[in-house]
Write a protein that holds these residues in place. Structure first.
Motif, PDB file in Angstrom:
ATOM      1  N   ARG A  45      -3.997  27.944  36.384  1.00 46.22           N
ATOM      2  CA  ARG A  45      -4.507  27.704  35.224  1.00 46.22           C
ATOM      3  C   ARG A  45      -4.450  26.414  34.667  1.00 46.22           C
ATOM      4  NH1 ARG A  45      -0.296  30.236  31.316  1.00 46.22           N
ATOM      5  NH2 ARG A  45       0.244  28.111  31.219  1.00 46.22           N
ATOM      6  N   GLU A  46      -3.388  25.691  35.052  1.00 50.04           N
ATOM      7  CA  GLU A  46      -3.208  24.366  34.532  1.00 50.04           C
ATOM      8  C   GLU A  46      -4.093  23.329  35.003  1.00 50.04           C
ATOM      9  OE1 GLU A  46      -1.237  22.992  31.875  1.00 50.04           O
ATOM     10  OE2 GLU A  46      -1.107  25.161  31.366  1.00 50.04           O
ATOM     11  N   ALA A  47      -4.120  23.429  36.565  1.00 60.33           N
ATOM     12  CA  ALA A  47      -4.878  22.466  37.123  1.00 60.33           C
ATOM     13  C   ALA A  47      -6.534  22.585  37.064  1.00 60.33           C
ATOM     14  CB  ALA A  47      -4.634  22.536  38.784  1.00 60.33           C
ATOM     15  N   PHE A  48      -6.874  23.896  37.235  1.00 59.13           N
ATOM     16  CA  PHE A  48      -8.465  23.828  37.145  1.00 59.13           C
ATOM     17  C   PHE A  48      -9.132  24.323  35.920  1.00 59.13           C
ATOM     18  CE2 PHE A  48      -6.754  24.900  41.452  1.00 59.13           C
ATOM     19  CZ  PHE A  48      -7.463  24.001  41.966  1.00 59.13           C
ATOM     20  N   GLN A  49      -8.310  24.451  34.639  1.00 60.70           N
ATOM     21  CA  GLN A  49      -9.038  24.600  33.315  1.00 60.70           C
ATOM     22  C   GLN A  49      -9.944  23.750  32.857  1.00 60.70           C
ATOM     23  OE1 GLN A  49      -6.268  24.281  30.145  1.00 60.70           O
ATOM     24  NE2 GLN A  49      -4.877  23.050  31.305  1.00 60.70           N
ATOM     25  N   TYR A  50      -9.817  22.534  33.423  1.00 58.71           N
ATOM     26  CA  TYR A  50     -11.088  21.222  32.964  1.00 58.71           C
ATOM     27  C   TYR A  50     -12.335  21.575  33.371  1.00 58.71           C
ATOM     28  CZ  TYR A  50      -6.517  19.063  32.328  1.00 58.71           C
ATOM     29  OH  TYR A  50      -4.997  18.863  32.043  1.00 58.71           O
ATOM     30  N   ARG A  51     -12.493  22.319  34.584  1.00 57.86           N
ATOM     31  CA  ARG A  51     -13.970  22.378  35.045  1.00 57.86           C
ATOM     32  C   ARG A  51     -14.309  23.902  34.958  1.00 57.86           C
ATOM     33  NH1 ARG A  51     -16.447  18.383  37.427  1.00 57.86           N
ATOM     34  NH2 ARG A  51     -15.339  16.468  37.854  1.00 57.86           N
ATOM     35  N   THR A  52     -13.325  24.891  35.240  1.00 59.37           N
ATOM     36  CA  THR A  52     -13.772  26.172  35.410  1.00 59.37           C
ATOM     37  C   THR A  52     -13.299  27.103  34.533  1.00 59.37           C
ATOM     38  OG1 THR A  52     -12.104  26.570  37.213  1.00 59.37           O
ATOM     39  CG2 THR A  52     -14.552  25.860  37.880  1.00 59.37           C
ATOM     40  N   GLY A  53     -12.609  26.575  33.387  1.00 57.44           N
ATOM     41  CA  GLY A  53     -11.770  27.412  32.466  1.00 57.44           C
ATOM     42  C   GLY A  53     -10.613  28.481  33.010  1.00 57.44           C
ATOM     43  N   ARG A  54     -11.104  29.642  32.682  1.00 52.88           N
ATOM     44  CA  ARG A  54      -9.928  30.894  33.220  1.00 52.88           C
ATOM     45  C   ARG A  54     -10.554  31.422  34.551  1.00 52.88           C
ATOM     46  NH1 ARG A  54      -9.869  34.226  27.960  1.00 52.88           N
ATOM     47  NH2 ARG A  54      -9.756  32.594  26.214  1.00 52.88           N
ATOM     48  N   LEU A  55     -11.411  30.710  35.155  1.00 52.78           N
ATOM     49  CA  LEU A  55     -11.667  31.469  36.728  1.00 52.78           C
ATOM     50  C   LEU A  55     -10.707  31.612  37.493  1.00 52.78           C
ATOM     51  CD1 LEU A  55     -14.078  32.520  38.661  1.00 52.78           C
ATOM     52  CD2 LEU A  55     -14.673  30.128  38.967  1.00 52.78           C
ATOM     53  N   MET A  56     -10.187  30.428  37.924  1.00 50.43           N
ATOM     54  CA  MET A  56      -9.032  30.364  39.093  1.00 50.43           C
ATOM     55  C   MET A  56      -7.922  31.202  38.810  1.00 50.43           C
ATOM     56  SD  MET A  56     -10.225  28.894  41.493  1.00 50.43           S
ATOM     57  CE  MET A  56      -8.887  28.685  42.504  1.00 50.43           C
ATOM     58  N   PRO A  57      -7.210  31.235  37.683  1.00 49.13           N
ATOM     59  CA  PRO A  57      -6.085  32.256  37.473  1.00 49.13           C
ATOM     60  C   PRO A  57      -6.642  33.793  37.490  1.00 49.13           C
ATOM     61  CG  PRO A  57      -6.609  30.986  35.189  1.00 49.13           C
ATOM     62  CD  PRO A  57      -7.358  30.389  36.433  1.00 49.13           C
ATOM     63  N   PHE A  58      -7.859  33.930  37.047  1.00 44.63           N
ATOM     64  CA  PHE A  58      -8.497  35.141  37.196  1.00 44.63           C
ATOM     65  C   PHE A  58      -8.476  35.746  38.610  1.00 44.63           C
ATOM     66  CE2 PHE A  58     -12.121  38.467  37.638  1.00 44.63           C
ATOM     67  CZ  PHE A  58     -11.876  39.381  36.704  1.00 44.63           C
ATOM     68  N   LEU A  59      -9.163  34.909  39.359  1.00 47.90           N
ATOM     69  CA  LEU A  59      -9.368  34.955  40.933  1.00 47.90           C
ATOM     70  C   LEU A  59      -7.926  35.252  41.571  1.00 47.90           C
ATOM     71  CD1 LEU A  59     -12.278  32.728  42.124  1.00 47.90           C
ATOM     72  CD2 LEU A  59     -12.248  35.208  41.662  1.00 47.90           C
ATOM     73  N   PHE A  60      -7.028  34.559  41.077  1.00 52.48           N
ATOM     74  CA  PHE A  60      -5.610  34.665  41.744  1.00 52.48           C
ATOM     75  C   PHE A  60      -5.475  36.160  41.363  1.00 52.48           C
ATOM     76  CE2 PHE A  60      -1.106  34.981  41.014  1.00 52.48           C
ATOM     77  CZ  PHE A  60      -0.734  34.718  42.246  1.00 52.48           C
ATOM     78  N   VAL A  61      -5.477  36.617  40.042  1.00 52.13           N
ATOM     79  CA  VAL A  61      -4.897  37.950  40.013  1.00 52.13           C
ATOM     80  C   VAL A  61      -5.851  38.719  40.724  1.00 52.13           C
ATOM     81  CG1 VAL A  61      -4.537  39.821  38.141  1.00 52.13           C
ATOM     82  CG2 VAL A  61      -4.081  37.346  37.574  1.00 52.13           C
ATOM     83  N   TRP A  62      -7.052  38.775  40.830  1.00 51.16           N
ATOM     84  CA  TRP A  62      -7.874  39.474  41.400  1.00 51.16           C
ATOM     85  C   TRP A  62      -7.479  39.828  43.071  1.00 51.16           C
ATOM     86  CZ3 TRP A  62     -11.897  43.005  40.471  1.00 51.16           C
ATOM     87  CH2 TRP A  62     -12.694  43.253  41.510  1.00 51.16           C
ATOM     88  N   THR A  63      -7.117  38.534  43.771  1.00 54.86           N
ATOM     89  CA  THR A  63      -6.744  38.500  45.037  1.00 54.86           C
ATOM     90  C   THR A  63      -5.409  39.081  45.238  1.00 54.86           C
ATOM     91  OG1 THR A  63      -5.994  36.420  45.044  1.00 54.86           O
ATOM     92  CG2 THR A  63      -8.524  36.616  45.709  1.00 54.86           C
ATOM     93  N   ALA A  64      -4.462  38.951  44.089  1.00 56.59           N
ATOM     94  CA  ALA A  64      -3.091  39.340  44.109  1.00 56.59           C
ATOM     95  C   ALA A  64      -3.331  41.041  44.218  1.00 56.59           C
ATOM     96  CB  ALA A  64      -2.185  39.131  42.980  1.00 56.59           C
ATOM     97  N   MET A  65      -4.156  41.659  43.539  1.00 57.16           N
ATOM     98  CA  MET A  65      -4.092  42.934  43.619  1.00 57.16           C
ATOM     99  C   MET A  65      -4.585  43.599  44.744  1.00 57.16           C
ATOM    100  SD  MET A  65      -6.014  43.548  39.755  1.00 57.16           S
ATOM    101  CE  MET A  65      -5.916  45.434  39.924  1.00 57.16           C
ATOM    102  N   LEU A  66      -5.046  42.725  45.950  1.00 57.74           N
ATOM    103  CA  LEU A  66      -5.436  43.285  47.141  1.00 57.74           C
ATOM    104  C   LEU A  66      -4.212  42.741  48.253  1.00 57.74           C
ATOM    105  CD1 LEU A  66      -7.147  44.335  49.078  1.00 57.74           C
ATOM    106  CD2 LEU A  66      -8.362  42.515  49.770  1.00 57.74           C
TER     107      LEU A  66
END
Length: 505
Positions: free
Chosen positions: A99-120
């Motif tokens: 969330r802290e590193a990638f918010q500048y370019r892709t907003g909430r995408l990376m933390p969302f994808l982490f949660v998505w992959t964590a659910m697998l």
């Protein structure tokens, strides 16, 4: 290893949606406790079920290479976790770092994808625990059929979900009990193996065991590295409790390094001890008890059937408790993200009476059951046992959105937030990051060749791509980037700023 609580501890009372990173937490976990937390998650049922897999990957007692290589990858990757955890010591681990590193370019995408992959990958980790339980149960129930094993596994998961369908307290006591049972089991196997140890069995490698110019060696090495790093997963657990770590700049890196070195010692003693009692060829024979219940085989050979039955019972308890604790923590991951406005809101609802995340628990339970059943029927051959399938799938999914993303996050944060307090800076930067990236890419790049017919790379890409589509749907509903403005918060930079002086009266 079944990484039972490699997650943020979320059993506190729910906090309001817009909470500071460390709200509700106090820093009371010292070095000893942080190291113990890491070790308790690293060494669960894993070594009891993966020793034969490691021998199969390398084709002999040179399997010790896999444990050493896994430890080295864990060490360099652990330094990535150490810098991120020391500079961003909040509750959430990877979720916070991305969330802290990638918010500048892709907003909430990376933390969302982490949660998505964590659910697998979290349910797949729990599926390995269920498979390990069924595998060791065959020692006590030799006539168990594949269908009966399927029923037992699903029944165990149903029981776990039923037990979690209430307000859960005293998880700390369960973790301590799990740790104690695991230590007794591991200690018994190591002690028993060295009471009847034959060095010639453990140290005489087959001819051409290590041929660096032969492609087959590297396929086996990649498979062994995958199994090895799976068994070390958990060295990052304290990072998920960053808001509760005393002096995280010193405690975090020390806890990571100490726990990896300690667990490496345990694994090497166990692997070498087992090889000195059980012929490695027996571990490759699917009809031999050593291929499925190697700990029981060692105990039966050295101390007799009664001791083997007793330790097998302890291993079954360890497996059940690990699945219980893992689903307990895993079900909170999408809940926390939804509560932070980073995931689908439906996952942010609690049971009206018992206060647990209903949708998270049901989803994690269902995916765990599906992973267990699919792996048992995909991996129905000696070349691809179910555990190998599960471990390969979960590690390839983790590589993209967790391992490689975090390695990139270290460099991104150094550039984007150069004034961020970094009480620990990675030794020899960027060498550990580069070595860790190479290790993870070896695991990822050789996954298909080491597992023909399973297609782990394609499955991982498909899952991440599906997560990207899900993010676009969610972002459209929430009017988040790319359908809205990016929100740059820089919470840790803000927190370290001194309060503004009040103007004179």
């Amino acid at each position: 290893m079944v990484n039972v609580l490699n997650l943020r501890r979320t059993l506190h009372s729910p906090a309001p949606p817009e909470r500071p990173v460390s709200a509700g937490f106090s820093r009371r976990i010292g070095l000893f406790q942080a190291t113990a937390i890491n070790m308790s998650q690293m060494c669960g049922i894993g070594p009891f079920v993966t020793i034969p897999l490691m021998v199969a990957a390398f084709g002999g007692p040179q399997a010790v290479i896999g444990w050493i290589a896994g430890a080295l990858l864990a060490l360099v990757d652990g330094l990535v976790w150490a810098e991120l955890g020391a500079s961003l010591p909040g509750a959430g681990g990877t979720y916070v770092y991305l969330r802290e590193a990638f918010q500048y370019r892709t907003g909430r995408l990376m933390p969302f994808l982490f949660v998505w992959t964590a659910m697998l990958f979290i349910p797949l980790i729990m599926s390995t625990g269920v498979q390990g339980l069924v595998q060791y149960l065959t020692y006590l129930w030799p006539s168990m059929t594949t269908m009966q094993g399927d029923v037992v596994g699903v029944a165990v998961l149903a029981l776990v979900v039923l037990l979690l369908w209430r307000k859960v307290e005293n998880i700390g006591r369960l973790t301590v009990a799990l740790w104690g049972v695991m230590i007794v089991s591991v200690g018994a196997v190591i002690l028993a193996s060295f009471t009847d140890f034959h060095p010639s069995m453990a140290f005489e490698w087959p001819a051409h065991a290590v041929e660096l110019t032969h492609g087959q060696f590297w396929i086996g090495f990649a498979a062994g590295l995958t199994i090895g790093v799976y068994d070390y997963l958990g060295y990052n657990t304290a990072s998920y409790l960053g808001a509760e770590i005393k002096n995280p700049g010193r405690t975090m890196p020390r806890a990571i390094i100490l726990s990896i070195l300690a667990i490496m010692t345990i694994y090497l003693l166990m692997q070498i001890g087992v090889l000195g009692v059980v012929h490695w060829q027996d571990m490759l024979d699917p009809d031999n008890v050593a291929s499925k219940s190697v700990a029981a085989a060692v105990l039966e050979h050295t101390w007799g059937k009664a001791a083997a039955d007793t330790v097998t019972g302890l291993i079954l308890i360890t497996a059940f408790a690990s699945v219980y604790a893992g689903l307990l923590g895993g079900s909170r991951v999408p809940y926390d993200a939804a509560r932070d406005g980073m995931f689908f809101r439906a996952f942010g609802r609690l049971h009206p009476r018992h206060g647990f995340p209903v949708l998270g628990l049901l989803t994690m339970g269902a995916v765990t059951a599906a992973g267990f059943l699919i792996a048992r029927h995909l991996g129905n051959s000696a070349a691809h046992p179910p555990l190998t399938v599960l471990i390969t799938l979960l590690t390839t999914v983790m590589v993209i959105v967790q391992a490689l993303a975090q390695i990139a996050a270290v460099t991104v944060l150094r550039r984007r937030q150069p004034t961020l307090a970094r009480p620990y800076r990675m030794w020899l930067y960027p060498v550990p990051s580069v070595v860790a990236a190479i290790g993870w890419l070896v695991i990822y790049g050789w996954a298909d060749r080491a597992n023909p017919g399973i297609h782990p790379i394609e499955w991982s890409i498909a899952w991440v791509a599906l997560g990207g589509a899900a993010y676009l749907v969610w972002a459209k509903l929430e009017r988040a980037w790319p359908f809205g403005e990016k929100e740059i918060r820089e919470e840790f930079l803000t927190a370290q700023q001194p309060p503004a002086a009040e103007p004179p009266a």
